[in-house]
Design a protein around this motif. Sequence first.
Motif, mmCIF file in Angstrom:
data_model
loop_
_atom_site.group_PDB
_atom_site.id
_atom_site.type_symbol
_atom_site.label_atom_id
_atom_site.label_comp_id
_atom_site.label_asym_id
_atom_site.label_seq_id
_atom_site.Cartn_x
_atom_site.Cartn_y
_atom_site.Cartn_z
ATOM 1 N N LEU A 1 -8.489 -47.238 -19.662
ATOM 2 C CA LEU A 1 -9.606 -48.074 -20.100
ATOM 3 C C LEU A 1 -9.378 -48.621 -21.503
ATOM 4 O O LEU A 1 -9.871 -49.704 -21.835
ATOM 5 C CB LEU A 1 -10.911 -47.285 -20.036
ATOM 6 C CG LEU A 1 -11.457 -47.043 -18.619
ATOM 7 C CD1 LEU A 1 -12.710 -46.170 -18.670
ATOM 8 C CD2 LEU A 1 -11.763 -48.363 -17.907
ATOM 9 N N THR A 2 -8.657 -47.880 -22.337
ATOM 10 C CA THR A 2 -8.338 -48.437 -23.660
ATOM 11 C C THR A 2 -7.458 -49.670 -23.509
ATOM 12 O O THR A 2 -7.571 -50.631 -24.283
ATOM 13 C CB THR A 2 -7.614 -47.391 -24.527
ATOM 14 O OG1 THR A 2 -6.418 -46.982 -23.889
ATOM 15 C CG2 THR A 2 -8.503 -46.187 -24.773
ATOM 16 N N HIS A 3 -6.594 -49.645 -22.493
ATOM 17 C CA HIS A 3 -5.770 -50.823 -22.215
ATOM 18 C C HIS A 3 -6.642 -51.976 -21.724
ATOM 19 O O HIS A 3 -6.408 -53.143 -22.069
ATOM 20 C CB HIS A 3 -4.708 -50.466 -21.176
ATOM 21 C CG HIS A 3 -3.831 -51.612 -20.784
ATOM 22 N ND1 HIS A 3 -3.041 -52.283 -21.684
ATOM 23 C CD2 HIS A 3 -3.627 -52.220 -19.571
ATOM 24 C CE1 HIS A 3 -2.375 -53.246 -21.063
ATOM 25 N NE2 HIS A 3 -2.717 -53.233 -19.781
ATOM 26 N N VAL A 4 -7.658 -51.639 -20.919
ATOM 27 C CA VAL A 4 -8.582 -52.674 -20.434
ATOM 28 C C VAL A 4 -9.314 -53.322 -21.606
ATOM 29 O O VAL A 4 -9.431 -54.555 -21.697
ATOM 30 C CB VAL A 4 -9.592 -52.070 -19.439
ATOM 31 C CG1 VAL A 4 -10.687 -53.083 -19.091
ATOM 32 C CG2 VAL A 4 -8.890 -51.601 -18.171
ATOM 33 N N PRO B 1 -8.597 -56.076 -11.758
ATOM 34 C CA PRO B 1 -7.484 -55.205 -11.357
ATOM 35 C C PRO B 1 -7.205 -54.087 -12.351
ATOM 36 O O PRO B 1 -6.866 -52.967 -11.964
ATOM 37 C CB PRO B 1 -6.300 -56.181 -11.282
ATOM 38 C CG PRO B 1 -6.920 -57.513 -11.040
ATOM 39 C CD PRO B 1 -8.215 -57.494 -11.790
ATOM 40 N N LEU B 2 -7.357 -54.382 -13.658
ATOM 41 C CA LEU B 2 -7.100 -53.352 -14.662
ATOM 42 C C LEU B 2 -8.112 -52.213 -14.563
ATOM 43 O O LEU B 2 -7.747 -51.036 -14.662
ATOM 44 C CB LEU B 2 -7.128 -53.973 -16.062
ATOM 45 C CG LEU B 2 -5.931 -54.859 -16.449
ATOM 46 C CD1 LEU B 2 -6.177 -55.506 -17.806
ATOM 47 C CD2 LEU B 2 -4.645 -54.046 -16.464
ATOM 48 N N ILE B 3 -9.391 -52.551 -14.383
ATOM 49 C CA ILE B 3 -10.421 -51.517 -14.268
ATOM 50 C C ILE B 3 -10.202 -50.696 -12.996
ATOM 51 O O ILE B 3 -10.342 -49.465 -12.985
ATOM 52 C CB ILE B 3 -11.826 -52.154 -14.281
ATOM 53 C CG1 ILE B 3 -12.110 -52.764 -15.654
ATOM 54 C CG2 ILE B 3 -12.887 -51.109 -13.934
ATOM 55 C CD1 ILE B 3 -13.411 -53.555 -15.718
ATOM 56 N N ALA B 4 -9.866 -51.383 -11.901
ATOM 57 C CA ALA B 4 -9.627 -50.670 -10.640
ATOM 58 C C ALA B 4 -8.479 -49.681 -10.777
ATOM 59 O O ALA B 4 -8.578 -48.522 -10.348
ATOM 60 C CB ALA B 4 -9.341 -51.672 -9.533
#
Length: 274
Positions: free
Chosen positions: A165-168, A180-183
């Motif tokens: 999530l930090t990447h999101v 897609p990132l959250i999934a």
Amino acid sequence: MDLATIIGVLLAFGALFGMVSMEHVEISGLIIPAPMVLVFGATLACGLAGTTLKDAIANLKAIPTAFTGKVVPPASVIEDVVGLAETARTNGLLSLEQEADKHDDPFLKKALQNIADGTDGEELRILLEDEIESNASTLRNASKFFMGLGGYAPTVGIIGTVVSLTHVLANLSKPDELGPLIASAFVATLWGLLSANFLWLPIGGKLKKLADLEVARQTLLMEGLLAVQAGSQPRLLGERLRAMVPPSARGDAAPAKGPKGKGKGAADDEALAA
């Protein structure tokens, strides 16, 4: 070999993939190497950190036992003990030394050898009780290890989700990529929960059950063999041992019928009385 764990794990994964199929979820979206490496790797690392290297290796070697562990029915144990009682009654306790060579079970061999050697009954009981506890400790330690992994895995999965999530959050400027990132971020939590409940906890529970069953089997053997040493009558010994086993686990066949519908045992007693 008891197939309960194999069947249970396969059914659990089957139900999962059945849901995935019904929900039209892409399998490739769930099998992502990075979170899986974190969940399985960090979970095993945490388990290793909580024990010794020697014990960790022994615990991991117990995994096949959870899937292929043999469960000996109490009826088989009772039959063996009654047979030994008949041998001892006919040929004396010294004949049990020869019987020991016919069995592969180290616990049974040790007990028979000590009886043939004339070991005192109380001393033999203490020896066998210590042996039972020692034998059970291996599987019980392995059970605790895997139950511990079942506790670590969900938390490790949450850690992986937080990292993702930090990447999101770092890519909020790209709204078309957020979905897609959250999934993918929640895949770590999925594998943490899945590995704990589909693998580690069932394996730990099965190993504990196998340890309990082995303790019960060896305790039944111990009581029977001590009674053999004391000269118990074989038929009465069999009845006593059956009374020690829960009715659901006895697996007794229906008693054979004697004359006038009486049980075979009753008919035999009447014949003896006559």
